[in-house]
Design an enzyme around this catalytic site. Structure first.
Site, short mmCIF file in Angstrom:
data_model
loop_
_atom_site.label_atom_id
_atom_site.label_comp_id
_atom_site.label_asym_id
_atom_site.label_seq_id
_atom_site.Cartn_x
_atom_site.Cartn_y
_atom_site.Cartn_z
N LYS A 81 5.92 18.09 -5.16
CA LYS A 81 4.83 17.30 -3.96
C LYS A 81 4.58 18.28 -2.73
O LYS A 81 5.70 18.86 -2.34
CB LYS A 81 5.22 15.92 -3.40
CG LYS A 81 4.12 15.10 -2.97
CD LYS A 81 3.33 14.37 -4.01
CE LYS A 81 2.27 13.68 -3.42
NZ LYS A 81 1.54 12.95 -4.42
N VAL A 187 -8.64 4.16 -5.97
CA VAL A 187 -7.69 3.23 -7.01
C VAL A 187 -7.88 1.83 -6.82
O VAL A 187 -8.19 0.98 -7.93
CB VAL A 187 -6.50 3.75 -6.83
CG1 VAL A 187 -5.44 2.88 -7.80
CG2 VAL A 187 -5.97 5.39 -6.96
P1 NAD Z 1 -7.95 6.26 -1.06
O1 NAD Z 1 -7.71 6.76 0.22
O2 NAD Z 1 -9.24 6.26 -1.60
O3 NAD Z 1 -8.06 4.64 -0.55
C1 NAD Z 1 -6.92 3.88 -0.05
C2 NAD Z 1 -7.50 2.71 0.75
O4 NAD Z 1 -6.57 1.98 1.48
C3 NAD Z 1 -8.59 2.98 2.04
O5 NAD Z 1 -9.70 2.21 1.72
C4 NAD Z 1 -7.86 2.51 3.28
O6 NAD Z 1 -8.64 2.23 4.12
C5 NAD Z 1 -6.95 1.47 2.52
N1 NAD Z 1 -5.89 1.27 3.57
C6 NAD Z 1 -4.91 2.10 4.04
N2 NAD Z 1 -4.02 1.12 4.69
C7 NAD Z 1 -4.31 -0.12 4.44
C8 NAD Z 1 -3.76 -1.35 4.77
N3 NAD Z 1 -2.67 -1.34 5.61
N4 NAD Z 1 -4.34 -2.34 4.19
C9 NAD Z 1 -5.54 -2.25 3.60
N5 NAD Z 1 -6.08 -1.38 3.16
C10 NAD Z 1 -5.43 0.06 3.68
O7 NAD Z 1 -6.76 6.38 -1.85
P2 NAD Z 1 -6.41 6.20 -3.20
O8 NAD Z 1 -6.56 7.44 -4.01
O9 NAD Z 1 -7.00 4.87 -3.70
O10 NAD Z 1 -4.72 5.90 -3.41
C11 NAD Z 1 -4.39 4.50 -3.18
C12 NAD Z 1 -2.94 4.64 -3.36
O11 NAD Z 1 -2.72 4.87 -4.62
C13 NAD Z 1 -1.86 5.81 -2.34
O12 NAD Z 1 -0.86 5.02 -2.29
C14 NAD Z 1 -1.86 6.80 -3.38
O13 NAD Z 1 -0.67 7.65 -3.18
C15 NAD Z 1 -1.75 5.99 -4.69
N6 NAD Z 1 -1.86 7.03 -6.15
C16 NAD Z 1 -3.19 7.44 -6.11
C17 NAD Z 1 -3.44 8.25 -7.07
C18 NAD Z 1 -4.91 8.75 -7.53
O14 NAD Z 1 -5.13 9.16 -8.51
N7 NAD Z 1 -5.70 8.76 -6.41
C19 NAD Z 1 -2.48 8.41 -8.24
C20 NAD Z 1 -1.11 7.48 -7.87
C21 NAD Z 1 -0.99 7.03 -6.77
#
Ligand code: NAD
Length: 355
Positions: A81, A187
């Protein structure tokens, strides 16, 4: 003072590289946890940390998580990472991305990067001008896999939630199942849309309240304040925002049968997996259920290396193996009395030669 490599989060990382490029202002950490199964694959996070030790901790925990995730997904990739330490204004420049690409290139293919929080497809294109060890790049042509991993991650979580509902609630359909979704970004939003299509009842929350409200209107769900979502009475709580939310207080607040979502590092500490089991809550280990994105990214990378195209169907077939892996973990957990989180960790450690 304890030696850095004696800290539990270090967990025998093969290599940790600190990068500082004066002319662009780039400060980054690249962590390679294990190359036992292949090049260490894992995304780059662009984030502002209040203290550099927090950035290191985050990078190391995410990097080990990638070793486990890639191994459990059956990918010929190790785990790593990168974290780029953003300033408070989160200013990201082309020069920084170029310097970051040079740092990845200098590792000679031991580390392969892609998108994570704060990094876009366009950023990866910029990085790819300096190194070939990059994935998650835009693809051309209908039916071709690659690009933004978010939709692939959401698809795997959707399949995993259906498996959890079958296992815990004995239902083959999610119609009428109540899902509380924390985080409605790439996600969480994707998961909510897929489950709404199947007739699930949705309660949604995001610190960006407008985003949650707009999705609730689109899908016929309800939006609640972000500090209320974990205590929402529901069948499935789906964390899709940030990590470490499953701590003592968070677990005590839950009013659900299942926790299954995409956020990385959901358990604040290892013992919180057992705390969920003790409450009778079925847990889908995060790095198993959220592997859809890395399955796409790794398949795209390996195909580009071998000069061939990947169809979406090929990636989907690999993602469809996620529910079976979860079922194996839950069955072993039920048979042994050991929490699903620990069962998964032990399986992953064996696969990377550290069991
Ligand atoms: P993203 O930035 O598109 O969405 C995250 C959302 O969470 C945002 O809308 C943000 O405002 C919201 N948020 C942040 N803190 C919050 C809280 N305390 N309460 C409620 N909402 C909150 O990110 P993403 O790509 O959707 O990723 C989401 C999670 O999934 C992360 O932990 C990421 O590491 C994990 N993840 C993502 C992927 C991927 O393919 N994008 C793959 C594996 C894991």
């Amino acid at each position: 003072m304890t030696a850095f490599w004696a800290e539990p989060d270090f967990d025998a990382h093969e290599q940790v590289t600190l990068v500082h490029d004066r002319s662009s202002g780039l400060t980054a950490i690249i962590a390679v946890h294990s190359t036992h199964l292949g090049p260490a694959a894992g995304g780059t996070r662009f984030w502002h940390y209040n203290d550099p030790a927090g950035a290191m901790r985050d990078c190391l925990r995410l990097s080990r998580g990638m070793s486990y995730k890639n191994a459990m997904a059956g990918l010929p990739m190790g785990g790593g990472k990168a974290v780029i330490l953003a300033d408070e204004q989160r200013i990201k420049t082309p020069e920084m991305l170029a310097a970051f690409g040079d740092a990845v290139e200098a590792l000679g293919g031991r580390y392969v990067t892609a998108e994570d929080v704060g990094i876009s497809e366009a950023d990866m294109v910029a990085v790819s001008r300096r190194t070939a060890h990059v994935s998650g790049l835009p693809v051309e042509g209908a039916g071709r896999a690659g690009g933004d991993p978010g939709p692939f991650t959401a698809h795997g979580i959707y399949l995993g939630i259906k498996a959890a509902v079958r296992h815990k609630l004995g239902k083959d359909s999610v119609a009428g199942i109540h899902l509380a979704v924390q985080g409605t970004g790439s996600v969480g939003g994707g998961v909510a849309r897929l489950l709404a299509r199947d007739g699930a009842k949705l309660t949604l929350a995001d610190i960006n309240a407008e985003r949650a409200a707009a999705l609730a209107t689109e899908l016929g769900g309800v939006a609640v304040a972000s500090d209320a979502i974990m205590a929402t009475p529901c069948d499935v709580f789906s964390p899709n925002a940030l990590g470490a939310i499953l701590d003592d207080a968070g677990i005590a607040a839950l009013d659900c049968a299942i926790v299954a979502g995409g956020a990385n590092n959901q358990l604040a500490q290892a013992q919180h997996g057992a705390a969920l089991s003790a409450r009778g809550i079925l847990y889908a280990p995060d790095y198993v259920i959220n592997a859809g994105g890395i399955i796409s990214v790794a398949t795209e990378y390996l195909a580009r290396r071998d000069r061939r195209q990947v169809e979406v169907a090929e990636v989907r077939a690999l993602i469809e193996q996620i529910p079976g892996r979860l079922e194996t973990i839950w069955q072993e957990s039920a048979a042994s009395g050991v929490s699903a989180a620990v069962v998964a960790d032990r399986m992953a450690q064996r696969l990377i030669g550290r069991g």
